[in-house]
Design a protein around this motif. Structure first.
Motif, mmCIF file in Angstrom:
data_model
loop_
_atom_site.group_PDB
_atom_site.id
_atom_site.type_symbol
_atom_site.label_atom_id
_atom_site.label_comp_id
_atom_site.label_asym_id
_atom_site.label_seq_id
_atom_site.Cartn_x
_atom_site.Cartn_y
_atom_site.Cartn_z
ATOM 1 N N LEU A 118 0.835 -1.202 0.000
ATOM 2 C CA LEU A 118 0.000 0.000 0.000
ATOM 3 C C LEU A 118 0.869 1.251 0.000
ATOM 4 O O LEU A 118 0.579 2.235 -0.683
ATOM 5 C CB LEU A 118 -0.909 -0.023 1.241
ATOM 6 C CG LEU A 118 -2.057 1.001 1.282
ATOM 7 C CD1 LEU A 118 -3.052 0.768 0.136
ATOM 8 C CD2 LEU A 118 -2.775 0.965 2.619
ATOM 9 N N GLN A 119 1.986 1.184 0.749
ATOM 10 C CA GLN A 119 2.903 2.316 0.799
ATOM 11 C C GLN A 119 3.508 2.575 -0.587
ATOM 12 O O GLN A 119 3.598 3.715 -1.044
ATOM 13 C CB GLN A 119 4.015 2.029 1.804
ATOM 14 C CG GLN A 119 4.932 3.213 2.061
ATOM 15 C CD GLN A 119 5.945 2.922 3.148
ATOM 16 O OE1 GLN A 119 6.237 1.748 3.418
ATOM 17 N NE2 GLN A 119 6.469 3.958 3.768
ATOM 18 N N GLU A 120 3.883 1.456 -1.256
ATOM 19 C CA GLU A 120 4.476 1.611 -2.581
ATOM 20 C C GLU A 120 3.455 2.143 -3.587
ATOM 21 O O GLU A 120 3.807 2.874 -4.527
ATOM 22 C CB GLU A 120 5.092 0.286 -3.047
ATOM 23 C CG GLU A 120 6.444 0.055 -2.366
ATOM 24 C CD GLU A 120 6.926 -1.385 -2.450
ATOM 25 O OE1 GLU A 120 6.230 -2.213 -3.074
ATOM 26 O OE2 GLU A 120 7.984 -1.661 -1.862
ATOM 27 N N GLY A 121 2.182 1.817 -3.357
ATOM 28 C CA GLY A 121 1.114 2.287 -4.235
ATOM 29 C C GLY A 121 0.971 3.812 -4.238
ATOM 30 O O GLY A 121 0.422 4.405 -5.173
ATOM 31 N N LEU A 122 1.444 4.464 -3.163
ATOM 32 C CA LEU A 122 1.349 5.925 -3.071
ATOM 33 C C LEU A 122 2.031 6.607 -4.251
ATOM 34 O O LEU A 122 1.632 7.687 -4.698
ATOM 35 C CB LEU A 122 2.007 6.421 -1.778
ATOM 36 C CG LEU A 122 1.195 6.308 -0.483
ATOM 37 C CD1 LEU A 122 2.071 6.656 0.714
ATOM 38 C CD2 LEU A 122 -0.030 7.224 -0.531
ATOM 39 N N ARG A 123 3.071 5.944 -4.768
ATOM 40 C CA ARG A 123 3.851 6.554 -5.850
ATOM 41 C C ARG A 123 3.025 6.769 -7.118
ATOM 42 O O ARG A 123 3.272 7.668 -7.896
ATOM 43 C CB ARG A 123 5.061 5.691 -6.181
ATOM 44 C CG ARG A 123 6.247 6.004 -5.260
ATOM 45 C CD ARG A 123 7.433 5.174 -5.613
ATOM 46 N NE ARG A 123 7.264 3.818 -5.085
ATOM 47 C CZ ARG A 123 8.173 2.860 -5.199
ATOM 48 N NH1 ARG A 123 9.276 3.073 -5.867
ATOM 49 N NH2 ARG A 123 7.975 1.680 -4.681
ATOM 50 N N SER A 124 2.016 5.883 -7.302
ATOM 51 C CA SER A 124 1.241 5.997 -8.539
ATOM 52 C C SER A 124 0.038 6.922 -8.396
ATOM 53 O O SER A 124 -0.770 7.044 -9.302
ATOM 54 C CB SER A 124 0.775 4.586 -8.965
ATOM 55 O OG SER A 124 -0.067 4.063 -7.960
ATOM 56 N N ILE A 125 -0.102 7.577 -7.238
ATOM 57 C CA ILE A 125 -1.235 8.500 -7.048
ATOM 58 C C ILE A 125 -0.864 9.877 -7.624
ATOM 59 O O ILE A 125 0.251 10.350 -7.402
ATOM 60 C CB ILE A 125 -1.531 8.653 -5.535
ATOM 61 C CG1 ILE A 125 -1.864 7.288 -4.907
ATOM 62 C CG2 ILE A 125 -2.676 9.644 -5.287
ATOM 63 C CD1 ILE A 125 -3.136 6.654 -5.403
ATOM 64 N N PRO A 126 -1.813 10.519 -8.332
ATOM 65 C CA PRO A 126 -1.534 11.869 -8.853
ATOM 66 C C PRO A 126 -1.160 12.812 -7.711
ATOM 67 O O PRO A 126 -1.688 12.692 -6.612
ATOM 68 C CB PRO A 126 -2.875 12.289 -9.482
ATOM 69 C CG PRO A 126 -3.605 11.010 -9.717
ATOM 70 C CD PRO A 126 -3.140 10.027 -8.707
ATOM 71 N N SER A 127 -0.232 13.754 -7.996
ATOM 72 C CA SER A 127 0.316 14.646 -6.967
ATOM 73 C C SER A 127 -0.755 15.333 -6.132
ATOM 74 O O SER A 127 -0.642 15.401 -4.898
ATOM 75 C CB SER A 127 1.207 15.712 -7.590
ATOM 76 O OG SER A 127 2.249 15.092 -8.286
ATOM 77 N N ALA A 128 -1.806 15.796 -6.791
ATOM 78 C CA ALA A 128 -2.842 16.545 -6.077
ATOM 79 C C ALA A 128 -3.533 15.693 -5.017
ATOM 80 O O ALA A 128 -3.953 16.191 -3.980
ATOM 81 C CB ALA A 128 -3.870 17.072 -7.076
ATOM 82 N N ASP A 129 -3.624 14.351 -5.263
ATOM 83 C CA ASP A 129 -4.331 13.463 -4.330
ATOM 84 C C ASP A 129 -3.419 12.828 -3.289
ATOM 85 O O ASP A 129 -3.877 12.131 -2.399
ATOM 86 C CB ASP A 129 -5.023 12.347 -5.129
ATOM 87 C CG ASP A 129 -6.156 12.920 -5.985
ATOM 88 O OD1 ASP A 129 -6.710 13.985 -5.590
ATOM 89 O OD2 ASP A 129 -6.461 12.317 -7.037
ATOM 90 N N LYS A 130 -2.106 13.060 -3.430
ATOM 91 C CA LYS A 130 -1.173 12.374 -2.524
ATOM 92 C C LYS A 130 -1.404 12.660 -1.038
ATOM 93 O O LYS A 130 -1.354 11.744 -0.224
ATOM 94 C CB LYS A 130 0.278 12.693 -2.919
ATOM 95 C CG LYS A 130 0.777 11.671 -3.928
ATOM 96 C CD LYS A 130 2.268 11.726 -4.137
ATOM 97 C CE LYS A 130 2.627 10.614 -5.115
ATOM 98 N NZ LYS A 130 3.798 10.921 -5.909
ATOM 99 N N PRO A 131 -1.698 13.963 -0.653
ATOM 100 C CA PRO A 131 -1.906 14.195 0.785
ATOM 101 C C PRO A 131 -3.047 13.359 1.356
ATOM 102 O O PRO A 131 -2.907 12.755 2.423
ATOM 103 C CB PRO A 131 -2.227 15.689 0.847
ATOM 104 C CG PRO A 131 -1.583 16.259 -0.376
ATOM 105 C CD PRO A 131 -1.720 15.186 -1.430
ATOM 106 N N ALA A 132 -4.157 13.270 0.650
ATOM 107 C CA ALA A 132 -5.313 12.514 1.138
ATOM 108 C C ALA A 132 -4.982 11.018 1.219
ATOM 109 O O ALA A 132 -5.296 10.337 2.207
ATOM 110 C CB ALA A 132 -6.507 12.725 0.211
ATOM 111 N N ALA A 133 -4.282 10.514 0.168
ATOM 112 C CA ALA A 133 -3.923 9.092 0.160
ATOM 113 C C ALA A 133 -2.945 8.782 1.285
ATOM 114 O O ALA A 133 -3.067 7.783 2.006
ATOM 115 C CB ALA A 133 -3.318 8.716 -1.194
#
Ligand SMILES: [Zn+2]
Length: 342
Positions: A48-63
Motif C-alpha cells: 500500500l505504501q508503494e502504491g502511493l507513488r502511482s497516485i496523482p500529486s494533487a491526491d497524494k496528501p489525502a492518500a
C-alpha cells in the motif's frame, strides 16, 4: 491508480487486517497474520505504501493520510493481540478433555533427609535435644579437644581440607560435643546431625562430604548399661531389629569403644544381599566418653561420666533401599528419587 481505487484498497486491507489480528487464536496464527500484513518484504501495508507513488500529486496528501491511519491501526491491533495469545498453548486444541492427564510429580524428601528425621524423632522421644555447630572448625575442636594426640595415626583416617589461617573442614560432628560441654552444664542429652568432610575419593562407597549424626549423654552415674539400653531401643525403633551386638573398637575420644551391629531386618539374620550374607548390618560406633575429652571441655570427669555414638545416615539409607552405589545419593536425579519416594 486513482484516489478512489487507493482508498478502496486501504479499506480492504484495514478490514482484513483487523479481522486477522483479532481472530488469531494463538501465537503462530498471529505471527502469520503479522507477516502477511505488516511484513517488511511482502506485507500488504508495504504494498500500500508503494502504491502511493502511482497516485496523482494533487491526491497524494489525502492518500498518505489514509495510509498512515491504516498502518497505525493495524500495528496497534497486532500489539494488543500479542499479550492475549501469549498465555494460550499453541497446539493441540487446549480443551481436548479426551487427552490423558499429564502425570504429576509431587516432590518428596531425599532418602538421607528421611533417615535423619526418623533418627531425630526417636531420640527426641528419649529426651534428646538437637545441637548444631560450625562446619569450618579449628584443629583444637576437631582433634585436640577429642584426645587425638598430635601426629597420631588416627588423624590419618580424618584427612580433610585445611583452610587458610589454620582452620579445617570438620571431619566429624564431634566438635559440637565439645562446644556443648563447654557451654552447658550436665545433665546433657544432645543429638548432633550435620555435614562432615574427609579427603576421600568419590567412589561407590565413599564421598568427600557426607552426613553424620552423633549423640552425647553426660550426667552423674552414666554407665555402659545406659549406652546399650538407649541404642538397643533406637535399633528396635528404627530398624525393627530384634537383636543387636557390640564389637570392641577403638576411637581416641571414647574408652571403652564399641561398634554396634543390628540384626538384618530384611532376612531376619539368615543372610541376604542387603546384609551381604552376614545377617548383621554395621550401624554405628560408640563408647564411654574419654575422661580427657570431658576435662578438655571443662567438665569434672571425677563427678560426671557419659557415652557418645556416631553414625552415617547415608549408609543407613543405602542398606534400607539396597542402593548399589553411594554416588546415586548425590546425583539429584529425580528418576532415582521418584523410585524410592514415599
Ligand atoms: Zn539380610
Amino acid at each position: 491508480m486513482t484516489l478512489q481505487e487507493y482508498l478502496a484498497e486501504a479499506d480492504a486491507i484495514e478490514r482484513d487486517g483487523l479481522a486477522a489480528f483479532n481472530g488469531a487464536a494463538n501465537a503462530d496464527a498471529l505471527e502469520a497474520a503479522r507477516i502477511a500484513l505488516l511484513g517488511d518484504r511482502q506485507g500488504r501495508i508495504k504494498a500500500l505504501q508503494e502504491g502511493l507513488r502511482s497516485i496523482p500529486s494533487a491526491d497524494k496528501p489525502a492518500a498518505g493520510k489514509r495510509f498512515n491511519e491504516v498502518r497505525t491501526r493495524l500495528t496497534a491491533a497486532h500489539g494488543a493481540r500479542v499479550g492475549a495469545v501469549a498465555a494460550r498453548p499453541a497446539s493441540p486444541a487446549p480443551d481436548d478433555l479426551s487427552l490423558p492427564p499429564r502425570r504429576r510429580w509431587h516432590g518428596a524428601k531425599h532418602p538421607v533427609t528421611r533417615v535423619v528425621e526418623e533418627i531425630e524423632a526417636v531420640f527426641r522421644e528419649l529426651g534428646f535435644t538437637i545441637a548444631q555447630g560450625p562446619e569450618a572448625e579449628s584443629e583444637w575442636y576437631n582433634f585436640g579437644a577429642l584426645n587425638f594426640p598430635p601426629n597420631h595415626p588416627a588423624v590419618d583416617a580424618h584427612d580433610t581440607l585445611y583452610l587458610e589461617g589454620g582452620g579445617l573442614l570438620r571431619t566429624h560432628t564431634s566438635p559440637v560435643q565439645v562446644r556443648t560441654l563447654q557451654r552447658y552444664a550436665p545433665p546433657i542429652r544432645v543429638l548432633i546431625p550435620g555435614t562432615v568432610y574427609r579427603r576421600d575419593f568419590f567412589d561407590a562407597s565413599h564421598a568427600p562430604a557426607f552426613h553424620q549424626i552423633e549423640g552425647l549423654c553426660v550426667d552423674e552415674g552414666i554407665s555402659f548399661v545406659d549406652l546399650k539400653a538407649t541404642l538397643n531401643r533406637f535399633a528396635e525403633r528404627l530398624f525393627g531389629a530384634a537383636r543387636t551386638r557390640f564389637r570392641p573398637s577403638y576411637f581416641p575420644f571414647t574408652e571403652p569403644s564399641a561398634e554396634m551391629d543390628v540384626q538384618c531386618g530384611v532376612c531376619g539374620g539368615s543372610g541376604c544381599a542387603v546384609c551381604k550374607g552376614t545377617g548383621w548390618i554395621e550401624i554405628l560406633g560408640s563408647g564411654m566418653v574419654h575422661p580427657a575429652v570431658l576435662e578438655a571441655a571443662g567438665v569434672d570427669s571425677e563427678r560426671y561420666t557419659g557415652w557418645a555414638f556416631g553414625m552415617g545416615p547415608s549408609r543407613i539409607a543405602i542398606s534400607r533401599h539396597a542402593i548399589p552405589d553411594i554416588r546415586i545419593l548425590y546425583d539429584s536425579d529425580v528418576r532415582f528419587l521418584e523410585q524410592i519416594a514415599e
